[in-house]
Design a protein around this motif. Sequence first.
Motif, mmCIF file in Angstrom:
data_model
loop_
_atom_site.group_PDB
_atom_site.id
_atom_site.type_symbol
_atom_site.label_atom_id
_atom_site.label_comp_id
_atom_site.label_asym_id
_atom_site.label_seq_id
_atom_site.Cartn_x
_atom_site.Cartn_y
_atom_site.Cartn_z
ATOM 1 N N ILE A 18 -2.481 -39.018 -17.549
ATOM 2 C CA ILE A 18 -3.014 -37.873 -18.313
ATOM 3 C C ILE A 18 -2.655 -36.578 -17.598
ATOM 4 O O ILE A 18 -2.181 -35.623 -18.212
ATOM 5 N N VAL A 19 -2.868 -36.538 -16.276
ATOM 6 C CA VAL A 19 -2.561 -35.315 -15.515
ATOM 7 C C VAL A 19 -1.075 -34.975 -15.660
ATOM 8 O O VAL A 19 -0.713 -33.813 -15.839
ATOM 9 N N SER A 20 -0.217 -36.004 -15.636
ATOM 10 C CA SER A 20 1.223 -35.741 -15.720
ATOM 11 C C SER A 20 1.615 -35.067 -17.033
ATOM 12 O O SER A 20 2.593 -34.324 -17.078
ATOM 13 N N THR A 21 0.835 -35.293 -18.109
ATOM 14 C CA THR A 21 1.183 -34.670 -19.393
ATOM 15 C C THR A 21 0.992 -33.157 -19.352
ATOM 16 O O THR A 21 1.469 -32.447 -20.223
ATOM 17 N N ALA A 22 0.262 -32.673 -18.341
ATOM 18 C CA ALA A 22 0.008 -31.233 -18.252
ATOM 19 C C ALA A 22 1.283 -30.462 -17.944
ATOM 20 O O ALA A 22 1.390 -29.270 -18.231
ATOM 21 N N ALA A 55 2.573 -28.101 -20.542
ATOM 22 C CA ALA A 55 1.540 -27.457 -21.344
ATOM 23 C C ALA A 55 1.543 -25.984 -20.977
ATOM 24 O O ALA A 55 1.827 -25.626 -19.843
ATOM 25 N N ASN A 82 -2.268 -28.074 -33.795
ATOM 26 C CA ASN A 82 -1.899 -27.020 -32.843
ATOM 27 C C ASN A 82 -2.749 -27.149 -31.582
ATOM 28 O O ASN A 82 -3.810 -27.776 -31.606
ATOM 29 N N ALA A 114 -7.564 -39.172 -26.066
ATOM 30 C CA ALA A 114 -6.206 -39.347 -25.571
ATOM 31 C C ALA A 114 -5.420 -40.283 -26.479
ATOM 32 O O ALA A 114 -4.283 -39.989 -26.855
ATOM 33 N N ALA A 115 -6.031 -41.398 -26.854
ATOM 34 C CA ALA A 115 -5.339 -42.373 -27.704
ATOM 35 C C ALA A 115 -5.117 -41.801 -29.097
ATOM 36 O O ALA A 115 -4.040 -41.958 -29.676
ATOM 37 N N ALA A 118 -2.364 -39.203 -28.918
ATOM 38 C CA ALA A 118 -1.080 -39.841 -28.647
ATOM 39 C C ALA A 118 -0.489 -40.379 -29.938
ATOM 40 O O ALA A 118 0.720 -40.313 -30.154
ATOM 41 N N PRO A 153 2.074 -36.565 -29.603
ATOM 42 C CA PRO A 153 1.977 -36.609 -28.136
ATOM 43 C C PRO A 153 1.977 -35.224 -27.478
ATOM 44 O O PRO A 153 1.442 -35.072 -26.385
ATOM 45 N N VAL A 157 -1.555 -34.025 -26.567
ATOM 46 C CA VAL A 157 -2.389 -34.788 -25.621
ATOM 47 C C VAL A 157 -2.960 -33.939 -24.484
ATOM 48 O O VAL A 157 -4.170 -33.951 -24.252
ATOM 49 N N PRO A 158 -2.120 -33.157 -23.758
ATOM 50 C CA PRO A 158 -2.688 -32.424 -22.621
ATOM 51 C C PRO A 158 -3.812 -31.470 -23.019
ATOM 52 O O PRO A 158 -4.776 -31.319 -22.274
ATOM 53 N N ALA A 190 -7.011 -33.555 -23.929
ATOM 54 C CA ALA A 190 -7.518 -34.246 -22.743
ATOM 55 C C ALA A 190 -8.158 -33.260 -21.771
ATOM 56 O O ALA A 190 -9.137 -33.565 -21.102
ATOM 57 N N LEU A 191 -7.606 -32.040 -21.721
ATOM 58 C CA LEU A 191 -8.109 -31.035 -20.789
ATOM 59 C C LEU A 191 -9.594 -30.761 -21.020
ATOM 60 O O LEU A 191 -10.404 -30.790 -20.085
#
Lengths: 247, 123
Positions: free
Chosen positions: A83-87, A90, A188, A206-207, A210, A214, A217-218, A221-222
């Motif tokens: 999850i952190v990696s998707t940031a 962003a 958006n 998150a799911a 996704a 995708p 997601v960030p 999730a944030l």
Amino acid sequence: MDLIPKLFAKNELIIAFLVVGLIMFISVLVSKHLLRNRIPGAAVAITMGLILAYFGGKKGIADMPLFAGMAFLGGSMMRDFSIVSTAMGASLSEIKKTGWVGILSLFIGIAVAFFLGGSIGYFMGYTDIKSVATIGAGACTFIVGPVTGAALGASSDIIAISIAIGVIKTVVVTILTPLIAKRIGLDNPQTAMIYGGLIGTTSGVAAGLAATDPKLVPYGALTATFYTGLACMLCPSLCYFILSLFI
Amino acid sequence: MKIYGVAVLSACFIAGQLIGEALGILFHFDGNIGGVGFGMLLLIVLGDWIKKKKWLDAEAETGIHFWSGMYIPVVIAMSATQNVKAALSGGWVALVVGVFATLLCFLLIPLLSKLQKKTDSSL
């Protein structure tokens, strides 16, 4: 004869990669040919995961020794790390645009889940305040329920129900999000952040995102990652106090 | 080197967890408050800064992109390891509360996003 089980047990994480790859492959085929791309492959795969989990036990399919590695791949460390990696990528300006409404969505989301969930529990026969609060907290997430129940000294069957409520919420969010995303304007970063704050269950958010898009997601999730912590503080304290004025 | 990207990601992750744990202690809550969220904010800010300074090349960045690509597979594994049986055996209360409380939250999304757009255009 026990060569294969031994080989599987020794390499459980690698087996999990293989299994998830197969699930994804089948899901993309199902999405393309049976559903004419109306439901994205990722959504099909996640739903398929939930169905597989039904045949397992407490840890879903990971209760079967052959699939033990799934618990590691889908565990909280890997989930949070990815999850952190998707940031990366962003944009900070998009996040700033959401501003205080993003924070407001957290408080509203927790209050609505707690008081609506508690009221439904009350009218279905759980009338003592500890049970009402625990059921309401379960409507936040499956972590908030047991934390609140334990703090207030609720009975273990009520705590089990609160976990069940949280898990059902996750399942509903996962399946419903991609289906109604367009109708609620979830396309958006700003709406994704509000969605994350209102719904709060990190795994479901998150799911769901996704499977929807995708790229969102960030943002969802944030806000969602602040929800459980905030709810764990508010439910046994402020929310419980407000509840005690009515019961 | 790909590992540089992964290392930056790991550093942000751990720092975020540390902030989350510290907040937990501060508010007497047994657990982590928003650790993942802080990790993400750090990566957004730090990633942007490192890119501008050109300290990481494109290959290092692919180390981070690999993990964001693994995100959906991880979620699939996660859903396959949920206690779905317990969720369904929790009885009617669990089902009714879980479904209706969630639906109401969904209905609030368009309302709040309207509010956000209003405040955005008034700025």
